[in-house]
Design a protein around this motif. Structure first.
Motif, PDB file in Angstrom:
ATOM      1  N   VAL A  59       0.833  -1.203   0.000  1.00  0.00           N
ATOM      2  CA  VAL A  59       0.000   0.000   0.000  1.00  0.00           C
ATOM      3  C   VAL A  59       0.868   1.255   0.000  1.00  0.00           C
ATOM      4  O   VAL A  59       0.624   2.207  -0.750  1.00  0.00           O
ATOM      5  CB  VAL A  59      -0.933  -0.005   1.224  1.00  0.00           C
ATOM      6  CG1 VAL A  59      -1.637   1.330   1.368  1.00  0.00           C
ATOM      7  CG2 VAL A  59      -1.946  -1.138   1.113  1.00  0.00           C
ATOM      8  N   GLY A 205     -12.913   5.451  -7.976  1.00  0.00           N
ATOM      9  CA  GLY A 205     -13.123   5.154  -6.553  1.00  0.00           C
ATOM     10  C   GLY A 205     -13.954   3.904  -6.347  1.00  0.00           C
ATOM     11  O   GLY A 205     -13.695   3.116  -5.423  1.00  0.00           O
ATOM     12  N   TYR A 208     -11.650   0.946  -7.066  1.00  0.00           N
ATOM     13  CA  TYR A 208     -10.736   0.766  -5.938  1.00  0.00           C
ATOM     14  C   TYR A 208     -11.464   0.155  -4.738  1.00  0.00           C
ATOM     15  O   TYR A 208     -10.944  -0.721  -4.048  1.00  0.00           O
ATOM     16  CB  TYR A 208     -10.133   2.113  -5.525  1.00  0.00           C
ATOM     17  CG  TYR A 208      -9.082   2.672  -6.464  1.00  0.00           C
ATOM     18  CD1 TYR A 208      -8.690   1.990  -7.613  1.00  0.00           C
ATOM     19  CD2 TYR A 208      -8.489   3.904  -6.203  1.00  0.00           C
ATOM     20  CE1 TYR A 208      -7.734   2.524  -8.474  1.00  0.00           C
ATOM     21  CE2 TYR A 208      -7.521   4.439  -7.060  1.00  0.00           C
ATOM     22  CZ  TYR A 208      -7.156   3.750  -8.191  1.00  0.00           C
ATOM     23  OH  TYR A 208      -6.204   4.272  -9.018  1.00  0.00           O
ATOM     24  N   GLY A 209     -12.687   0.630  -4.479  1.00  0.00           N
ATOM     25  CA  GLY A 209     -13.461   0.092  -3.351  1.00  0.00           C
ATOM     26  C   GLY A 209     -13.788  -1.378  -3.524  1.00  0.00           C
ATOM     27  O   GLY A 209     -13.726  -2.161  -2.571  1.00  0.00           O
ATOM     28  N   LEU A 212     -10.587  -3.315  -2.818  1.00  0.00           N
ATOM     29  CA  LEU A 212     -10.283  -3.358  -1.385  1.00  0.00           C
ATOM     30  C   LEU A 212     -11.172  -4.366  -0.663  1.00  0.00           C
ATOM     31  O   LEU A 212     -10.680  -5.243   0.066  1.00  0.00           O
ATOM     32  CB  LEU A 212     -10.459  -1.962  -0.792  1.00  0.00           C
ATOM     33  CG  LEU A 212     -10.000  -1.729   0.648  1.00  0.00           C
ATOM     34  CD1 LEU A 212      -9.694  -0.244   0.868  1.00  0.00           C
ATOM     35  CD2 LEU A 212     -11.046  -2.175   1.678  1.00  0.00           C
ATOM     36  N   THR A 213     -12.478  -4.248  -0.850  1.00  0.00           N
ATOM     37  CA  THR A 213     -13.383  -5.137  -0.124  1.00  0.00           C
ATOM     38  C   THR A 213     -13.257  -6.581  -0.594  1.00  0.00           C
ATOM     39  O   THR A 213     -13.327  -7.511   0.214  1.00  0.00           O
ATOM     40  CB  THR A 213     -14.838  -4.674  -0.277  1.00  0.00           C
ATOM     41  OG1 THR A 213     -15.162  -4.564  -1.671  1.00  0.00           O
ATOM     42  CG2 THR A 213     -15.055  -3.340   0.396  1.00  0.00           C
ATOM     43  N   GLY A 331      -2.710   2.733  -7.966  1.00  0.00           N
ATOM     44  CA  GLY A 331      -3.770   2.960  -6.993  1.00  0.00           C
ATOM     45  C   GLY A 331      -4.610   1.718  -6.755  1.00  0.00           C
ATOM     46  O   GLY A 331      -5.004   1.425  -5.623  1.00  0.00           O
ATOM     47  N   LEU A 332      -4.894   0.981  -7.834  1.00  0.00           N
ATOM     48  CA  LEU A 332      -5.638  -0.264  -7.675  1.00  0.00           C
ATOM     49  C   LEU A 332      -4.828  -1.274  -6.864  1.00  0.00           C
ATOM     50  O   LEU A 332      -5.371  -1.969  -5.996  1.00  0.00           O
ATOM     51  CB  LEU A 332      -5.991  -0.852  -9.044  1.00  0.00           C
ATOM     52  CG  LEU A 332      -6.741  -2.189  -9.026  1.00  0.00           C
ATOM     53  CD1 LEU A 332      -8.066  -2.066  -8.289  1.00  0.00           C
ATOM     54  CD2 LEU A 332      -6.975  -2.698 -10.438  1.00  0.00           C
ATOM     55  N   ALA A 335      -5.150  -0.295  -3.262  1.00  0.00           N
ATOM     56  CA  ALA A 335      -6.471  -0.594  -2.726  1.00  0.00           C
ATOM     57  C   ALA A 335      -6.634  -2.076  -2.412  1.00  0.00           C
ATOM     58  O   ALA A 335      -7.143  -2.461  -1.351  1.00  0.00           O
ATOM     59  CB  ALA A 335      -7.554  -0.137  -3.709  1.00  0.00           C
ATOM     60  N   ILE A 338      -4.566  -2.892   0.682  1.00  0.00           N
ATOM     61  CA  ILE A 338      -5.143  -2.373   1.926  1.00  0.00           C
ATOM     62  C   ILE A 338      -6.116  -3.411   2.470  1.00  0.00           C
ATOM     63  O   ILE A 338      -6.134  -3.725   3.668  1.00  0.00           O
ATOM     64  CB  ILE A 338      -5.860  -1.030   1.694  1.00  0.00           C
ATOM     65  CG1 ILE A 338      -4.857   0.097   1.456  1.00  0.00           C
ATOM     66  CG2 ILE A 338      -6.736  -0.670   2.903  1.00  0.00           C
ATOM     67  CD1 ILE A 338      -5.499   1.407   1.048  1.00  0.00           C
ATOM     68  N   GLY A 339      -6.930  -3.955   1.570  1.00  0.00           N
ATOM     69  CA  GLY A 339      -7.872  -4.995   1.988  1.00  0.00           C
ATOM     70  C   GLY A 339      -7.171  -6.195   2.574  1.00  0.00           C
ATOM     71  O   GLY A 339      -7.608  -6.747   3.596  1.00  0.00           O
TER      72      GLY A 339
END
Length: 381
Positions: A59, A205, A208-209, A212-213, A331-332, A335, A338-339
């Motif tokens: 990240v 966004g 990316y969300g 992450l999830t 960025g991807l 993300a 981070i998950g």
């Protein structure tokens, strides 16, 4: 022209497996490592973090990797990252302290950030249209199949000795020469005075969300399943490796099927399908009293994850200008990982409260909710 491009995909596909290998090779050894370092404070959480500390540094490093990929070149970054991967991944076998092993895993994360960002950007540069979808699908398949190989290899090595598990990380050294021979794409950069194209930030966004999830939910498997299997059947490292590998086999099938599936479903519809499959799979694992029920759940969840990376990568690259592609793809990468990093932190309270079934049942509920949200948004993105 198409044939010349085709020859370039193989080192990229093989390098893609290294992102999965970073955690998969070590996952079967987690219970053994917890026993070896039992005197270390908070050992139960720290051994799980051996899989996820790399994600934190992915990240942190991914935005830098995205900038470097656009500035100094895709191929240079790829070769340097593979070399760092080999060194930082294998050195853990020489260390006798859990904190030092965690430091080496942090450096491994930096390497993965460079590999993932450069590989994804190169695929988007070399290919377009249907061919790009096919190669991204193959990338997902290779990542999943690589997980099969490294999980089984890691499980066998863990049963020999915990130090032997780290030797698996020397294998990627064979990719260095092949990766170095890849041609650097010619990317037309806008003039300093030119107006940069506006990117759809809301759509980025959303992507990316979803990354992450999706990874936060999936990483419950490699981090928590070894303990779930011990609880159900007292499984050894080898059995754990083979069992988790089933999800990767299903992911391989999904990756190979992605291009065909994409002809019939839009990206958010695929996201909805992913969440639904994983929700059912985790429900089965959480309720399981025997291994066959776990295997059924793993097959469903693994198929879902196998669609995630090619779907999001193809979707994102379809509207990103080449000169900005490295940063957006970086960025991807950030993300997604981070998950991965927060997964055990989010899951641990459910382990403490409800035992090894807790994280899977909680994830099933959340995935069902997320699937409903994705379905509601399907015509808006």
């Amino acid at each position: 022209m198409k044939n010349s491009f085709d020859s370039r995909q193989w080192p990229l596909l093989l390098a893609s497996t290294l992102t999965v290998m970073a955690g998969a090779a070590l996952a079967p050894a987690l219970p053994t490592l917890q026993a070896v370092f039992h005197d270390t404070p908070h050992v139960a959480l720290l051994t799980r973090q051996l899989l996820t500390v790399p994600a934190l540094f992915i990240v942190l490093a991914a935005p830098i990797a995205g900038w470097l990929v656009d500035r100094v070149g895709r191929v240079r970054l790829l070769v340097a990252s593979i070399l760092l991967y080999v060194l930082s991944g294998s050195v853990g076998g020489l260390l006798d302290r859990l904190d030092l092993i965690l430091v080496s895993r942090a450096l491994l994360g930096v390497a993965v950030a460079g590999i993932m960002t450069s590989v994804t950007t190169l695929i988007a540069d070399y290919f377009d249209g249907l061919t790009r979808e096919q190669v991204f699908g193959r990338q997902g398949a290779f990542m999943s199949f690589g997980g099969v190989v490294f999980l089984i290899g890691g499980g066998l090595a863990a049963d020999l000795h915990w130090r032997a598990t780290f030797l698996v990380y020397t294998v990627p050294a064979v990719l260095l020469w092949w990766a170095a021979r890849l041609p650097e794409p010619v990317v037309t950069r806008p003039l300093a005075t030119a107006t940069h194209p506006r990117l759809p930030r809301a759509k980025i966004g959303l992507i990316y969300g979803a990354g992450l999830t999706g990874m936060m939910m999936f990483y419950v498997i490699p981090v928590q399943l070894p303990y779930r299997l011990v609880d159900i059947s007292g499984a050894s490292g080898t059995v754990t490796g083979f069992t988790i590998a089933l999800s990767n086999v299903a992911g391989t099938v999904a990756g190979v099927s992605f291009a065909r599936l994409r002809r019939h479903l839009q990206p958010l519809q695929i996201v909805t399908l992913v969440y639904g499959l994983m929700a059912i799979g985790y429900l089965l694992i959480g309720l399981a009293q025997h291994t066959p029920m776990v295997l059924a759940g793993l097959a469903l969840a693994g198929f879902g994850l196998g669609l995630t990376v090619p779907n999001l990568s193809t979707w994102l690259s379809s509207f990103t200008p080449p000169a900005m592609r490295g940063r957006v793809m970086g960025g991807l990468t950030a993300a997604v990982f981070i998950g991965q990093f927060v997964s055990p932190l989010v899951a641990q309270p459910f382990v403490n409260a409800y035992g090894t079934a807790g994280p899977f049942l909680a994830a099933s509920v959340l995935l069902a909710v997320l699937g409903g949200v994705a379905w509601g948004l399907r015509n808006k993105a």
